[in-house]
Write a protein that holds these residues in place. Structure first.
Motif, PDB file in Angstrom:
ATOM      1  N   LEU A  53     -40.290  -9.184 -50.983  1.00 33.88           N
ATOM      2  CA  LEU A  53     -40.055  -9.456 -49.819  1.00 33.88           C
ATOM      3  C   LEU A  53     -37.965  -9.352 -50.088  1.00 33.88           C
ATOM      4  CD1 LEU A  53     -40.657 -13.333 -49.949  1.00 33.88           C
ATOM      5  CD2 LEU A  53     -42.032 -10.927 -47.913  1.00 33.88           C
ATOM      6  N   SER A  54     -37.760  -8.982 -51.223  1.00 33.26           N
ATOM      7  CA  SER A  54     -36.442  -8.207 -51.057  1.00 33.26           C
ATOM      8  C   SER A  54     -36.156  -7.169 -51.146  1.00 33.26           C
ATOM      9  CB  SER A  54     -36.246  -8.959 -52.938  1.00 33.26           C
ATOM     10  OG  SER A  54     -35.811 -10.600 -53.633  1.00 33.26           O
ATOM     11  N   ILE A  55     -36.836  -6.031 -51.699  1.00 34.82           N
ATOM     12  CA  ILE A  55     -36.963  -5.373 -51.536  1.00 34.82           C
ATOM     13  C   ILE A  55     -37.440  -4.775 -49.575  1.00 34.82           C
ATOM     14  CG2 ILE A  55     -39.039  -2.876 -51.300  1.00 34.82           C
ATOM     15  CD1 ILE A  55     -39.428  -4.085 -54.114  1.00 34.82           C
ATOM     16  N   ILE A  56     -38.567  -5.341 -49.398  1.00 31.05           N
ATOM     17  CA  ILE A  56     -38.452  -5.368 -47.545  1.00 31.05           C
ATOM     18  C   ILE A  56     -37.078  -5.810 -46.562  1.00 31.05           C
ATOM     19  CG2 ILE A  56     -39.759  -6.733 -45.532  1.00 31.05           C
ATOM     20  CD1 ILE A  56     -42.324  -6.882 -46.935  1.00 31.05           C
ATOM     21  N   ALA A  57     -36.143  -6.855 -46.869  1.00 32.30           N
ATOM     22  CA  ALA A  57     -35.283  -7.647 -46.402  1.00 32.30           C
ATOM     23  C   ALA A  57     -33.713  -6.451 -46.740  1.00 32.30           C
ATOM     24  CB  ALA A  57     -34.613  -8.645 -47.225  1.00 32.30           C
ATOM     25  N   CYS A  58     -34.113  -5.806 -47.504  1.00 32.68           N
ATOM     26  CA  CYS A  58     -33.273  -4.520 -47.915  1.00 32.68           C
ATOM     27  C   CYS A  58     -33.882  -3.568 -47.356  1.00 32.68           C
ATOM     28  CB  CYS A  58     -32.915  -4.234 -49.569  1.00 32.68           C
ATOM     29  SG  CYS A  58     -32.204  -5.687 -50.634  1.00 32.68           S
ATOM     30  N   ASN A  59     -34.124  -3.200 -47.151  1.00 32.00           N
ATOM     31  CA  ASN A  59     -35.164  -1.865 -46.033  1.00 32.00           C
ATOM     32  C   ASN A  59     -34.869  -2.209 -44.987  1.00 32.00           C
ATOM     33  OD1 ASN A  59     -34.826  -0.377 -48.506  1.00 32.00           O
ATOM     34  ND2 ASN A  59     -37.204  -1.014 -49.287  1.00 32.00           N
ATOM     35  N   LYS A  60     -34.773  -3.019 -44.035  1.00 33.99           N
ATOM     36  CA  LYS A  60     -35.023  -3.920 -42.587  1.00 33.99           C
ATOM     37  C   LYS A  60     -34.271  -2.537 -42.275  1.00 33.99           C
ATOM     38  CE  LYS A  60     -33.400  -7.298 -39.893  1.00 33.99           C
ATOM     39  NZ  LYS A  60     -33.217  -8.821 -39.583  1.00 33.99           N
ATOM     40  N   SER A  61     -34.992  -2.463 -41.083  1.00 32.08           N
ATOM     41  CA  SER A  61     -34.228  -1.018 -40.053  1.00 32.08           C
ATOM     42  C   SER A  61     -33.301  -1.920 -38.981  1.00 32.08           C
ATOM     43  CB  SER A  61     -35.138  -0.503 -39.385  1.00 32.08           C
ATOM     44  OG  SER A  61     -35.203  -1.934 -38.595  1.00 32.08           O
ATOM     45  N   PRO A  62     -32.442  -1.230 -38.744  1.00 27.11           N
ATOM     46  CA  PRO A  62     -30.779  -1.707 -38.020  1.00 27.11           C
ATOM     47  C   PRO A  62     -31.208  -2.234 -36.588  1.00 27.11           C
ATOM     48  CG  PRO A  62     -30.249   0.600 -38.524  1.00 27.11           C
ATOM     49  CD  PRO A  62     -31.757   0.250 -39.265  1.00 27.11           C
ATOM     50  N   LYS A 119     -20.876  10.636 -26.267  1.00 24.49           N
ATOM     51  CA  LYS A 119     -21.343  10.728 -27.632  1.00 24.49           C
ATOM     52  C   LYS A 119     -20.138  10.089 -28.169  1.00 24.49           C
ATOM     53  CE  LYS A 119     -20.829  15.721 -27.633  1.00 24.49           C
ATOM     54  NZ  LYS A 119     -20.235  17.099 -28.006  1.00 24.49           N
ATOM     55  N   ILE A 120     -19.062   9.682 -27.864  1.00 20.56           N
ATOM     56  CA  ILE A 120     -18.665   8.710 -28.155  1.00 20.56           C
ATOM     57  C   ILE A 120     -18.779   6.927 -28.635  1.00 20.56           C
ATOM     58  CG2 ILE A 120     -16.021   7.628 -28.992  1.00 20.56           C
ATOM     59  CD1 ILE A 120     -16.674  10.378 -30.022  1.00 20.56           C
ATOM     60  N   ALA A 121     -19.931   7.160 -27.087  1.00 19.27           N
ATOM     61  CA  ALA A 121     -19.922   5.742 -27.084  1.00 19.27           C
ATOM     62  C   ALA A 121     -21.498   5.149 -27.892  1.00 19.27           C
ATOM     63  CB  ALA A 121     -20.707   5.159 -26.247  1.00 19.27           C
ATOM     64  N   GLN A 122     -22.964   6.569 -28.017  1.00 21.56           N
ATOM     65  CA  GLN A 122     -23.445   6.936 -29.653  1.00 21.56           C
ATOM     66  C   GLN A 122     -22.642   6.502 -31.179  1.00 21.56           C
ATOM     67  OE1 GLN A 122     -25.328  10.217 -28.308  1.00 21.56           O
ATOM     68  NE2 GLN A 122     -27.257   9.713 -27.087  1.00 21.56           N
ATOM     69  N   LEU A 123     -22.187   7.130 -31.304  1.00 20.08           N
ATOM     70  CA  LEU A 123     -21.270   7.184 -32.680  1.00 20.08           C
ATOM     71  C   LEU A 123     -21.120   5.543 -32.718  1.00 20.08           C
ATOM     72  CD1 LEU A 123     -20.617   8.479 -34.701  1.00 20.08           C
ATOM     73  CD2 LEU A 123     -18.060   9.050 -33.842  1.00 20.08           C
ATOM     74  N   VAL A 124     -19.975   4.916 -32.046  1.00 20.76           N
ATOM     75  CA  VAL A 124     -19.439   3.266 -32.309  1.00 20.76           C
ATOM     76  C   VAL A 124     -21.143   2.353 -32.121  1.00 20.76           C
ATOM     77  CG1 VAL A 124     -18.522   1.796 -30.596  1.00 20.76           C
ATOM     78  CG2 VAL A 124     -18.026   3.386 -30.919  1.00 20.76           C
ATOM     79  N   VAL A 125     -22.060   2.927 -31.637  1.00 23.42           N
ATOM     80  CA  VAL A 125     -23.443   2.305 -31.316  1.00 23.42           C
ATOM     81  C   VAL A 125     -23.988   2.339 -32.434  1.00 23.42           C
ATOM     82  CG1 VAL A 125     -26.090   1.798 -31.207  1.00 23.42           C
ATOM     83  CG2 VAL A 125     -24.139   1.304 -28.673  1.00 23.42           C
ATOM     84  N   LYS A 126     -23.970   3.366 -33.278  1.00 24.99           N
ATOM     85  CA  LYS A 126     -24.375   3.688 -34.496  1.00 24.99           C
ATOM     86  C   LYS A 126     -23.747   3.252 -35.737  1.00 24.99           C
ATOM     87  CE  LYS A 126     -25.364   8.052 -37.448  1.00 24.99           C
ATOM     88  NZ  LYS A 126     -24.944   8.963 -38.065  1.00 24.99           N
ATOM     89  N   GLU A 184     -24.728  -0.348 -35.466  1.00 27.41           N
ATOM     90  CA  GLU A 184     -26.163  -0.928 -35.791  1.00 27.41           C
ATOM     91  C   GLU A 184     -26.506  -0.466 -37.312  1.00 27.41           C
ATOM     92  OE1 GLU A 184     -28.768   1.764 -32.084  1.00 27.41           O
ATOM     93  OE2 GLU A 184     -28.378   2.587 -33.518  1.00 27.41           O
ATOM     94  N   HIS A 185     -24.896  -0.092 -38.522  1.00 25.08           N
ATOM     95  CA  HIS A 185     -24.977  -0.001 -39.478  1.00 25.08           C
ATOM     96  C   HIS A 185     -23.856  -1.207 -39.975  1.00 25.08           C
ATOM     97  CE1 HIS A 185     -27.415   3.220 -38.718  1.00 25.08           C
ATOM     98  NE2 HIS A 185     -27.742   3.372 -39.955  1.00 25.08           N
ATOM     99  N   LYS A 186     -23.712  -1.971 -39.148  1.00 24.46           N
ATOM    100  CA  LYS A 186     -22.966  -2.900 -39.440  1.00 24.46           C
ATOM    101  C   LYS A 186     -21.554  -2.611 -40.061  1.00 24.46           C
ATOM    102  CE  LYS A 186     -26.309  -6.039 -40.489  1.00 24.46           C
ATOM    103  NZ  LYS A 186     -26.841  -6.258 -39.000  1.00 24.46           N
ATOM    104  N   ILE A 187     -21.112  -0.801 -39.890  1.00 23.97           N
ATOM    105  CA  ILE A 187     -19.931  -0.704 -39.945  1.00 23.97           C
ATOM    106  C   ILE A 187     -18.907  -1.146 -38.611  1.00 23.97           C
ATOM    107  CG2 ILE A 187     -18.523   1.719 -40.385  1.00 23.97           C
ATOM    108  CD1 ILE A 187     -21.324   2.743 -41.117  1.00 23.97           C
ATOM    109  N   PHE A 188     -17.301  -2.066 -39.334  1.00 23.23           N
ATOM    110  CA  PHE A 188     -16.718  -2.047 -37.944  1.00 23.23           C
ATOM    111  C   PHE A 188     -16.234  -0.744 -36.858  1.00 23.23           C
ATOM    112  CE2 PHE A 188     -12.708  -3.107 -36.163  1.00 23.23           C
ATOM    113  CZ  PHE A 188     -12.795  -4.806 -35.909  1.00 23.23           C
TER     114      PHE A 188
END
Length: 103
Positions: A14-23, A72-79, A82-86
């Motif tokens: 379960l820990s492995i699955i939680a860590c590899n959860k897709s964005p 392009k910039i909007a997609q960069l923001v979404v990316k 999705e990866h929980k980056i400000f």
């Protein structure tokens, strides 16, 4: 003893699955044309979370010259979201994505 081993294995899996959860893929982009250019809005689950009426990091109220640069910039923001980056955008990122702007 077998029960403890089984519980350990289940917890480890379960820990492995939680860590590899897709964005989270619940973001949508809307590009809007105005008289002076383009801007974007980003939605999550149909609720607007970012309204970007001008080019981020650029001086003044500059809008994107075309929808391709805007997207392009909007997609960069979404990316980043999705990866929980400000989701800030830098001058370097604008240049790397060939966005035309004054600085």
């Amino acid at each position: 003893m077998k029960t403890i081993n089984h519980c350990f294995i289940i917890i480890a899996l379960l820990s492995i699955i939680a860590c590899n959860k897709s964005p989270n893929k619940n973001f949508n982009i809307k590009i809007t044309k105005t008289e002076s250019g383009y801007f974007y809005d980003i939605y999550k689950k149909n609720k607007i979370i970012i309204h970007q009426p001008n080019i981020p990091a650029a001086i003044g109220d500059q809008q994107f010259k075309d929808s391709i640069q805007c997207k392009k910039i909007a997609q960069l923001v979404v990316k980043k979201l999705e990866h929980k980056i400000f989701p800030t955008i830098t001058i370097e990122e604008l240049k790397a994505n060939n966005v035309q702007f004054r600085y």
